[in-house]
Design a protein around this motif. Structure first.
Motif, mmCIF file in Angstrom:
data_model
loop_
_atom_site.group_PDB
_atom_site.id
_atom_site.type_symbol
_atom_site.label_atom_id
_atom_site.label_comp_id
_atom_site.label_asym_id
_atom_site.label_seq_id
_atom_site.Cartn_x
_atom_site.Cartn_y
_atom_site.Cartn_z
ATOM 1 N N GLY A 259 0.704 -1.238 -0.086
ATOM 2 C CA GLY A 259 0.080 0.010 0.197
ATOM 3 C C GLY A 259 0.811 1.310 -0.054
ATOM 4 N N LEU A 260 2.069 1.178 -0.364
ATOM 5 C CA LEU A 260 2.816 2.417 -0.325
ATOM 6 C C LEU A 260 3.514 2.750 -1.786
ATOM 7 N N GLN A 261 3.247 4.007 -2.093
ATOM 8 C CA GLN A 261 3.797 4.372 -3.335
ATOM 9 C C GLN A 261 5.268 4.839 -3.163
ATOM 10 N N SER A 262 5.930 4.573 -4.466
ATOM 11 C CA SER A 262 7.247 4.889 -4.217
ATOM 12 C C SER A 262 7.797 5.399 -5.810
ATOM 13 N N TRP A 263 9.013 6.301 -5.186
ATOM 14 C CA TRP A 263 9.300 6.795 -6.415
ATOM 15 C C TRP A 263 10.988 6.540 -6.644
ATOM 16 N N LEU A 264 11.534 6.682 -7.852
ATOM 17 C CA LEU A 264 12.893 6.456 -8.204
ATOM 18 C C LEU A 264 13.789 7.398 -8.401
ATOM 19 N N LYS A 265 14.941 7.259 -8.101
ATOM 20 C CA LYS A 265 15.779 8.172 -8.602
ATOM 21 C C LYS A 265 17.396 7.411 -8.799
ATOM 22 N N THR A 266 18.075 8.033 -9.349
ATOM 23 C CA THR A 266 19.547 7.610 -9.713
ATOM 24 C C THR A 266 20.323 7.914 -8.233
ATOM 25 N N SER A 267 21.393 7.169 -8.019
ATOM 26 C CA SER A 267 22.211 7.541 -6.839
ATOM 27 C C SER A 267 23.186 8.896 -7.017
ATOM 28 N N GLY A 268 23.511 8.822 -8.379
ATOM 29 C CA GLY A 268 24.523 9.486 -8.747
ATOM 30 C C GLY A 268 25.882 8.748 -8.684
ATOM 31 N N GLY A 269 25.999 7.536 -8.183
ATOM 32 C CA GLY A 269 26.951 6.715 -7.815
ATOM 33 C C GLY A 269 26.635 5.307 -8.874
ATOM 34 N N ALA B 271 24.696 16.608 -6.635
ATOM 35 C CA ALA B 271 26.086 16.131 -7.242
ATOM 36 C C ALA B 271 26.837 15.389 -6.233
ATOM 37 N N ARG B 272 27.488 14.410 -6.582
ATOM 38 C CA ARG B 272 28.191 13.420 -5.718
ATOM 39 C C ARG B 272 29.593 13.931 -5.722
ATOM 40 N N ALA B 273 30.813 13.943 -4.599
ATOM 41 C CA ALA B 273 31.817 14.501 -4.365
ATOM 42 C C ALA B 273 32.447 13.486 -4.784
ATOM 43 N N GLY C 42 33.880 11.737 -11.751
ATOM 44 C CA GLY C 42 32.802 11.684 -12.461
ATOM 45 C C GLY C 42 31.641 12.853 -12.116
ATOM 46 N N ARG C 43 31.415 13.081 -11.073
ATOM 47 C CA ARG C 43 30.699 14.003 -10.565
ATOM 48 C C ARG C 43 29.206 13.711 -11.064
ATOM 49 N N GLY C 44 28.817 12.406 -10.515
ATOM 50 C CA GLY C 44 27.482 11.857 -10.879
ATOM 51 C C GLY C 44 26.357 12.877 -10.217
ATOM 52 N N VAL C 45 25.333 12.864 -10.774
ATOM 53 C CA VAL C 45 24.037 13.709 -10.017
ATOM 54 C C VAL C 45 23.024 12.519 -9.847
ATOM 55 N N SER C 46 22.478 12.788 -8.509
ATOM 56 C CA SER C 46 21.458 11.864 -8.197
ATOM 57 C C SER C 46 20.081 12.605 -8.904
ATOM 58 N N MET C 47 19.536 11.788 -9.678
ATOM 59 C CA MET C 47 18.292 12.491 -10.661
ATOM 60 C C MET C 47 16.810 11.657 -10.186
ATOM 61 N N GLY D 155 23.571 4.449 -12.505
ATOM 62 C CA GLY D 155 23.304 5.393 -11.179
ATOM 63 C C GLY D 155 24.039 6.859 -11.298
ATOM 64 N N SER D 156 24.908 6.759 -12.256
ATOM 65 C CA SER D 156 25.791 8.016 -12.618
ATOM 66 C C SER D 156 25.587 8.407 -13.795
ATOM 67 N N GLN D 157 24.381 8.233 -14.372
ATOM 68 C CA GLN D 157 24.043 8.394 -15.744
ATOM 69 C C GLN D 157 24.257 9.944 -16.179
ATOM 70 N N TRP D 158 23.979 10.765 -15.086
ATOM 71 C CA TRP D 158 23.842 12.160 -15.322
ATOM 72 C C TRP D 158 25.143 12.772 -14.498
ATOM 73 N N THR D 159 25.884 13.740 -15.122
ATOM 74 C CA THR D 159 26.931 14.540 -14.372
ATOM 75 C C THR D 159 26.644 16.009 -14.200
ATOM 76 N N ILE D 160 27.224 16.571 -13.501
ATOM 77 C CA ILE D 160 27.005 18.074 -13.482
ATOM 78 C C ILE D 160 27.210 18.765 -14.720
ATOM 79 N N GLU D 161 27.801 18.036 -15.726
ATOM 80 C CA GLU D 161 27.810 18.654 -17.124
ATOM 81 C C GLU D 161 26.596 18.415 -17.824
ATOM 82 N N THR D 162 25.983 17.240 -17.734
ATOM 83 C CA THR D 162 24.787 16.677 -18.637
ATOM 84 C C THR D 162 23.606 17.024 -17.919
#
Length: 163
Positions: free
Chosen positions: A12-22, A91-93, A96-101, A114-121
């Protein structure tokens, strides 16, 4: 991620998804602040333990590299005191500077990592989005009461913030 989402949905719980940036993905289920920390963490552990027991050939609930060779570690420990997790859009420190999206469940099959996006993209990707995949997340007021009952999770009543 799909298995965790399915189990949470069955509870009975809704959930959402995000990349970790890692390396991985985060399945996020926002909760109204109705139960104490220990109850929520205990429930999170019970969910992960259930998954690991149901499919032990694929999933583990115990951390450590030796425990997860060839298996996926379903990490509930991000819910721990003094534990950190990358907030959505941060952004992850690390190299690659992945961003949690935040992403929609429909995007999951196209995700590369999980690190598909970076601070550049990330800015380019966000500028192209027409909808917030987490729009309903911000409105969620769900509680654990029915989910704990459905999972058979019992916690001392004294750990509840509400009597």
């Amino acid at each position: 991620a799909i298995l965790v989402r399915t189990l949470l949905s069955e509870l009975g719980l809704q959930s959402w998804l995000k990349t970790s940036g890692g390396k991985g993905l985060h399945v996020v289920a926002p909760l109204a602040p109705r139960y104490a920390y220990d109850t929520v963490k205990g429930f999170s552990k019970a969910v992960v333990t259930h998954i690991a027991r149901a499919i032990p050939s694929r999933f583990v609930a115990k951390s450590g590299p030796d425990n997860r060779v060839g298996k996926t570690f379903v990490d509930y420990l991000r819910n721990g005191r003094a534990q950190t997790t990358a907030a959505a859009l941060s952004a992850r420190a690390r190299p690659g500077r992945g961003v949690s999206m935040p992403v929609s469940w429909e995007q999951l099959p196209q995700l590369e990592s999980g690190s598909q996006w970076t601070i550049e993209t990330a800015p380019v990707y966000l500028a192209q989005q027409e909808q917030d995949p987490w729009a309903d997340y911000w409105l969620s007021t769900q509680t654990l009461t029915a989910a704990m009952k459905a999972l058979g999770y019992r916690q001392e009543r004294s750990s509840s913030l509400e009597r």
